[in-house]
Design a protein around this motif. Structure first.
Motif, PDB file in Angstrom:
ATOM      1  N   UNK A  18       0.390  -0.803   0.075  1.00 30.45           N
ATOM      2  CA  UNK A  18       0.284  -0.149  -0.622  1.00 30.45           C
ATOM      3  C   UNK A  18       0.685   1.226  -0.077  1.00 30.45           C
ATOM      4  N   UNK A  57      -9.368  20.738   5.783  1.00 32.14           N
ATOM      5  CA  UNK A  57      -9.134  20.142   4.458  1.00 32.14           C
ATOM      6  C   UNK A  57      -7.864  18.728   4.707  1.00 32.14           C
ATOM      7  N   UNK A 111       8.236  23.261  12.464  1.00 30.67           N
ATOM      8  CA  UNK A 111       8.312  22.176  11.869  1.00 30.67           C
ATOM      9  C   UNK A 111       7.465  21.343  12.505  1.00 30.67           C
ATOM     10  N   UNK A 142       5.049  21.612  15.121  1.00 29.65           N
ATOM     11  CA  UNK A 142       3.515  21.749  15.021  1.00 29.65           C
ATOM     12  C   UNK A 142       2.766  20.451  13.959  1.00 29.65           C
ATOM     13  N   UNK A 143       3.388  20.509  12.578  1.00 29.76           N
ATOM     14  CA  UNK A 143       2.997  21.202  11.686  1.00 29.76           C
ATOM     15  C   UNK A 143       3.518  19.786  10.631  1.00 29.76           C
ATOM     16  N   UNK A 144       4.952  19.269  10.804  1.00 28.85           N
ATOM     17  CA  UNK A 144       4.782  17.885  10.294  1.00 28.85           C
ATOM     18  C   UNK A 144       4.323  16.593  11.345  1.00 28.85           C
ATOM     19  N   UNK A 145       3.902  15.812   9.888  1.00 28.09           N
ATOM     20  CA  UNK A 145       2.846  14.423  10.396  1.00 28.09           C
ATOM     21  C   UNK A 145       1.539  15.045   9.098  1.00 28.09           C
ATOM     22  N   UNK A 146       0.974  16.312   9.344  1.00 26.57           N
ATOM     23  CA  UNK A 146       0.187  16.405   9.191  1.00 26.57           C
ATOM     24  C   UNK A 146      -0.710  15.924   7.599  1.00 26.57           C
ATOM     25  N   UNK A 147      -1.480  15.741   7.323  1.00 24.96           N
ATOM     26  CA  UNK A 147      -2.099  14.354   5.474  1.00 24.96           C
ATOM     27  C   UNK A 147      -2.190  16.085   4.973  1.00 24.96           C
ATOM     28  N   UNK A 156      -1.950  16.549   0.676  1.00 31.86           N
ATOM     29  CA  UNK A 156      -2.184  16.221  -0.881  1.00 31.86           C
ATOM     30  C   UNK A 156      -1.818  17.454  -1.986  1.00 31.86           C
ATOM     31  N   UNK A 199      -4.841  20.027  -0.789  1.00 30.76           N
ATOM     32  CA  UNK A 199      -4.974  20.714  -0.251  1.00 30.76           C
ATOM     33  C   UNK A 199      -3.612  21.548   0.628  1.00 30.76           C
ATOM     34  N   UNK A 203      -3.172  24.119   3.741  1.00 30.96           N
ATOM     35  CA  UNK A 203      -2.304  24.406   4.885  1.00 30.96           C
ATOM     36  C   UNK A 203      -1.294  25.340   5.036  1.00 30.96           C
ATOM     37  N   UNK A 262       0.564   6.245  -3.029  1.00 31.14           N
ATOM     38  CA  UNK A 262      -0.286   5.170  -2.670  1.00 31.14           C
ATOM     39  C   UNK A 262      -1.467   4.568  -2.989  1.00 31.14           C
ATOM     40  N   UNK A 289      -3.654   6.128  -1.027  1.00 32.23           N
ATOM     41  CA  UNK A 289      -4.868   7.160  -0.155  1.00 32.23           C
ATOM     42  C   UNK A 289      -4.963   8.577  -1.433  1.00 32.23           C
ATOM     43  N   UNK A 318      -2.343  10.876  -0.398  1.00 32.44           N
ATOM     44  CA  UNK A 318      -1.819  11.910   0.298  1.00 32.44           C
ATOM     45  C   UNK A 318      -0.591  11.454   0.548  1.00 32.44           C
ATOM     46  N   UNK A 366       2.520  12.399   4.703  1.00 34.49           N
ATOM     47  CA  UNK A 366       2.174  12.844   5.814  1.00 34.49           C
ATOM     48  C   UNK A 366       3.110  14.239   5.771  1.00 34.49           C
TER      49      UNK A 366
END
Lengths: 124, 124, 124, 124
Positions: free
Chosen positions: B113, C53, D31, D33-38, D40, D43, D47, D78, D80, D82, D84
């Motif tokens: 995946x 989003x 860095x 706070x936002x690393x890991x946010x989904x 695409x 979007x 972001x 992948x 989905x 999007x 991280x």
């Protein structure tokens, strides 16, 4: 930790300024990485230890010390006996060192400002 | 941990569904709380321990086990000998239990995946 | 979003349970990703939009709605006119849908529990 | 934003050093706070906007500009569609200003260091 390959990126600041710069990065990083983590009086030791060990990895960081203060602990009187870590609960010291110039960056809640202030406590 | 005051909020789902629900919350929480944390082979133990202790505080969580895999460790060959924790590095099991119904929620990277999938590994 | 390659990992739960599972992951993720973000009344709209989003990208998520409540706004009377986002300030709805089974997961602060509770508000 | 009540905490550093200090805090904060946010391609705009608006709230920050680079976008192939958010994807500029002293702090991935380096790009 660094072999010095990064030095060319720091030519426009002094050693003292580099120590300030790296201490500040680590303090901002620490706050925003760990705020929100579930914590109880029992788990606080493990959390403080992980914060210390992870943040001491960052460039020029010599030592990180973390205190977590549950205050009057009224926050823990909820249904689940833990809280989400907040800036108000933290008292942190970060010692950064670049070529012998040391900065001690501190963060703790300051009643007068109603804010967990980050500042340079001492530098030498 | 709960004295049951929250039960009225969960009347529309079964005990089994509550176990699934709480395991899933904790897995989502774990990922987004800790991704980005600086980690080296030396600091990994302290980080895994803090993740475990903080996430086991959440409602209905019985056990959390975390593995951190540095892969071929090429990520550590940078100038500073640590990396930011990513979903690809994590293998996590969360055991949730509500009135005897247990769910084992798992997350690990799945090559097919190209994604660190969260799923219910077993339930009973 | 998915082409269905992941379905084999979810054979042991029903469609209804999958909807619950995915809604819960997204709620846990949302909380722990964004808690701590600096926010003011002026910036709240941009933050809510980014939360919506980004979280709508996750598997099976149909809609995410976020409210940020500054309460009596006393938190904003500090020296810098912004606060760090907390769970107490959030009211979130996540609608997840798996093959027509829909779950509405909700999180908001509940005075009685002194806790920002995540629960399944409705399911059909 | 500040009325100056905090100035006594910064007596041991110069105006130039304060500008460096605040720029660095904000970069470390951003860095972690936002690393890991989904995220695409669709979007990313929302972001970036939220990162900008939230980080510009911090003390002495005049401007924040964020670029998100999906590279060869293979990460998006992948199941989905999007990924991280990672440090490797970010290119950020933070302009801090304290009493007319300005620092431009920059972060972007540097191939030679295999690391998303934070440094002072210019100061005047």
């Amino acid at each position: 930790m660094s072999s010095g390959k990064d030095e060319k990126y720091f030519k426009n600041i002094s050693h003292r300024e580099r120590a300030i710069f790296e201490g500040a990065i680590t303090m901002g990083a620490l706050f925003h990485q760990f705020i929100g983590t579930p914590v109880s009086k029992e788990s606080a030791k493990a959390l403080k230890n992980a914060i210390k060990e992870s943040m001491e990895l960052q460039p020029c960081i010599e030592e990180v010390d973390v205190r977590i203060d549950f205050g009057d602990s009224s926050g823990l009187e909820n249904e689940y006996a833990y809280v989400s870590l907040t800036g108000e609960m933290l008292d942190v010291k970060v010692v950064s060192n670049y070529h012998g110039k040391k900065a001690v960056t501190r963060m703790h809640y300051i009643e007068e400002l109603k804010y967990p202030l980050m500042y340079v406590e001492s530098i030498y």
